[in-house]
Enzyme design. Structure first.
Site, PDB file in Angstrom:
ATOM      1  N   ASN A   1       0.837  -1.194   0.000  1.00  0.00           N
ATOM      2  CA  ASN A   1       0.000   0.000   0.000  1.00  0.00           C
ATOM      3  C   ASN A   1       0.879   1.254   0.000  1.00  0.00           C
ATOM      4  O   ASN A   1       0.514   2.280  -0.558  1.00  0.00           O
ATOM      5  CB  ASN A   1      -0.903   0.017   1.231  1.00  0.00           C
ATOM      6  CG  ASN A   1      -1.697   1.304   1.328  1.00  0.00           C
ATOM      7  OD1 ASN A   1      -2.577   1.556   0.526  1.00  0.00           O
ATOM      8  ND2 ASN A   1      -1.358   2.138   2.300  1.00  0.00           N
TER       9      ASN A   1
ATOM     10  N   ASP B   1       2.021   6.701   0.226  1.00  0.00           N
ATOM     11  CA  ASP B   1       1.202   5.719  -0.477  1.00  0.00           C
ATOM     12  C   ASP B   1       1.663   5.542  -1.919  1.00  0.00           C
ATOM     13  O   ASP B   1       1.960   6.522  -2.620  1.00  0.00           O
ATOM     14  CB  ASP B   1      -0.261   6.159  -0.475  1.00  0.00           C
ATOM     15  CG  ASP B   1      -0.923   5.951   0.866  1.00  0.00           C
ATOM     16  OD1 ASP B   1      -1.995   5.344   0.903  1.00  0.00           O
ATOM     17  OD2 ASP B   1      -0.360   6.404   1.887  1.00  0.00           O
TER      18      ASP B   1
ATOM     19  N   ASP C   1      -1.056  -6.484   3.787  1.00  0.00           N
ATOM     20  CA  ASP C   1      -1.187  -5.454   4.815  1.00  0.00           C
ATOM     21  C   ASP C   1      -2.071  -4.324   4.334  1.00  0.00           C
ATOM     22  O   ASP C   1      -1.898  -3.801   3.234  1.00  0.00           O
ATOM     23  CB  ASP C   1       0.195  -4.905   5.176  1.00  0.00           C
ATOM     24  CG  ASP C   1       0.111  -3.765   6.170  1.00  0.00           C
ATOM     25  OD1 ASP C   1      -0.342  -4.004   7.305  1.00  0.00           O
ATOM     26  OD2 ASP C   1       0.495  -2.631   5.805  1.00  0.00           O
TER      27      ASP C   1
ATOM     28  N   GLU D   1      -5.670  -8.280   5.236  1.00  0.00           N
ATOM     29  CA  GLU D   1      -6.085  -7.491   6.405  1.00  0.00           C
ATOM     30  C   GLU D   1      -7.038  -6.410   5.912  1.00  0.00           C
ATOM     31  O   GLU D   1      -6.623  -5.466   5.257  1.00  0.00           O
ATOM     32  CB  GLU D   1      -4.884  -6.847   7.086  1.00  0.00           C
ATOM     33  CG  GLU D   1      -5.263  -5.961   8.260  1.00  0.00           C
ATOM     34  CD  GLU D   1      -4.389  -4.726   8.418  1.00  0.00           C
ATOM     35  OE1 GLU D   1      -4.635  -3.952   9.359  1.00  0.00           O
ATOM     36  OE2 GLU D   1      -3.471  -4.528   7.598  1.00  0.00           O
TER      37      GLU D   1
END
Length: 512
Positions: free
Chosen positions: A137, A197, A227, A262
């Site tokens: 990410n 990001d 993640d 997640e």
């Protein structure tokens, strides 16, 4: 890959009798017996989450390392875990590792790439799968990509416009954007200013991710924990599309690669309807932890039944992933959530073990480790307590306060009534009965009551009956047919006579 095996892994107590998966034993209190395993070659496993820094130090430098994990693989497998999840092992500027600076290397504090390859090889020899955190990410602000991108945006020497496309920029201040030093340029930073990001709509970034996935799978890695996949693009639809891209990349290199995501923001319905359509095997069921706690504290069979059904339904025919605690829990470890009550700590894991899917255990939960400050990320990562003398104790700086409520591993291994040996018994049951880990649910309507429940679980040609007494007192459950194959109790023993089970408090019976 793990091959189908049928093996005996030993007994905890010398007085216990080893049984086949169709024999009976009252495995409670001081009489603890383990059944023969029946491991199926698929992606259903009992997973054990490891923060390498805090686990086991093999070279005496005060930092847990990959060789330390390798040394403990026998311990992990003997507990009945058939998979491990390593939290970030790549180079990083932080203690937690979620700001990666090099995606194709091992953090030198943890060892070398050769150490990792050896860990994977030894794990596979012991029929343990290895998955690692895939953090795509964002990168670290120290990552060479970002350093070159910032210099390019600011027209500074050393810049490279190729990498400018790797991140998301703004010329005006926006929420969750950070201003670059030296100019009116801001970069997206949803987690923190040190974690810019990535621009996941960029084909160049996707090519990099594809390459990273192939690199680690070719090292023998069995899959990834994704993640923060709710934050990939900001919407469920876009986030799920990125999950699909990652899964497609993984199965291209290894068709059996296991992916668990997640995704703690969206509802179960959104995860089912959007994220599971990505093709990823699993997404963590964050609701299960609180529901199991409430089932225990309220002796509430309705809460448990609804939770089990909803957890399985969420996975939409894939592999659900319930758990009690992990490093993302802002409310502490399961021992904290059970008020350090040993019986409740055990029983919570007993209930989790009845869920269909892959269960995940945070390192140290099997001995009832606690967090001094339940909301502290560092306190959730304290050193593994291998013995009461606190030898080989590693905890990352800034130093978290250690607060161990129960004995260490060495002491608990010797105590047949310990939390550790209860976990071992639960995992063994999951490994012995394929239907327990993979089966559908069918409630037995003749068994009614707020504090007792019975249901059948079926997988292919195996059907088992599970009876749970959630009460804090003994309960008699009538009309239960079959052979008592395994008993899981926090104390006392289950009696079975004339189709009637006499069940002590917080007990689970499995019948064939």
């Amino acid at each position: 890959m793990k091959k189908k095996i049928l093996t005996v892994i030993g007994t905890i107590c010398a007085a216990a009798t080893m049984l086949s998966s169709v024999a009976g034993l009252s495995a409670c209190n001081n009489e603890v017996g383990l059944l023969d395993e029946n491991i199926i070659d698929d992606n259903y496993d009992n997973y054990y989450e490891i923060f390498v820094y805090s686990y086991c130090d093999s070279d005496g430098d005060g930092i847990g390392d990959l060789n330390g994990v390798t040394q403990k693989l026998d311990y992990i497998r003997d507990l009945g875990y058939t998979g491990i999840w390593l939290m970030p092992i790549m180079p990083s500027a932080s203690y937690h590792g979620y700001d990666v600076t090099d995606y194709k290397a091992v953090n030198t504090s943890f060892g070398t790439m050769e150490d990792y390859e050896n860990l994977v090889e030894v794990a596979h020899e012991k029929d343990i799968k290895v998955i690692i955190d895939l953090v795509v990410n964002h990168t670290s602000s120290d990552h060479p990509w970002f350093q070159a991108a910032v210099k390019s945006k600011l027209n500074q020497a050393g810049g490279n416009s190729i990498y400018a496309d790797y991140y998301n920029w703004s010329t005006t201040q926006q929420d969750k954007y950070t201003k670059c030093n030296g100019g009116n340029v801001w970069y997206e930073s949803q987690f923190s200013s040190s974690m810019p990001d990535l621009n996941l709509s960029s084909q160049k970034v996707r090519d990099e991710i594809d390459d990273i996935i192939g690199f680690w799978l070719e090292k023998g890695t069995d899959g990834f924990r994704l993640d923060g996949c709710y934050y990939y693009c900001g919407t469920n639809e876009d986030s799920a599309e990125v999950c699909k891209f990652i899964n497609d990349c993984a199965v291209k290199y290894n068709e059996d690669a296991y992916i668990v995501g997640e995704c703690w923001g969206p509802s179960r319905a959104a995860i089912k309807d959007e994220y599971y359509q990505s093709g990823c095997d699993s997404f963590f069921d964050f609701s299960s932890s609180g529901e199991i706690r409430n089932s225990v504290n309220g002796s509430n069979s309705a809460t448990l039944w609804t939770s089990m059904k909803n957890s399985l339904n969420m996975s939409d025919g894939n592999i659900s992933a319930p758990f009690l605690s992990n490093h993302d829990n802002g409310v502490g470890r399961i021992a904290n959530r059970m008020s350090r009550n040993e019986e409740k700590i055990k029983f919570a894991y007993g209930l989790l073990s009845m869920y269909t899917g892959n269960t995940f255990t945070y390192y140290g939960d099997e001995i009832g480790m606690t967090a001094k400050n339940a909301s502290s990320d560092l306190d959730l990562r304290v050193g593994m307590l291998w013995d009461n003398a606190k030898t080989n104790l590693t905890t990352p700086p800034p130093y978290a306060e250690t607060d161990y409520a129960f004995d260490g591993v060495e002491e608990q291994l010797k105590n047949p009534n310990s939390i550790l040996n209860y976990y071992k018994l639960c995992n063994n049951a999951r490994n012995a009965f394929p239907a327990l880990m993979r089966g559908s649910y069918d409630r037995i309507s003749s068994v009614v009551g707020m504090d007792v429940i019975a249901f059948k679980k079926t997988y292919k040609d195996q059907t088992i009956t599970v009876v749970v007494n959630l009460a804090t007192k003994e309960n008699k459950v009538e009309g239960i047919e079959g052979t008592l194959a395994q008993s899981i109790c926090v104390s006392g023993k289950i009696g079975y006579s004339g189709n009637t089970l006499t069940m002590p408090k917080y007990s689970i019976a499995i019948l064939t």
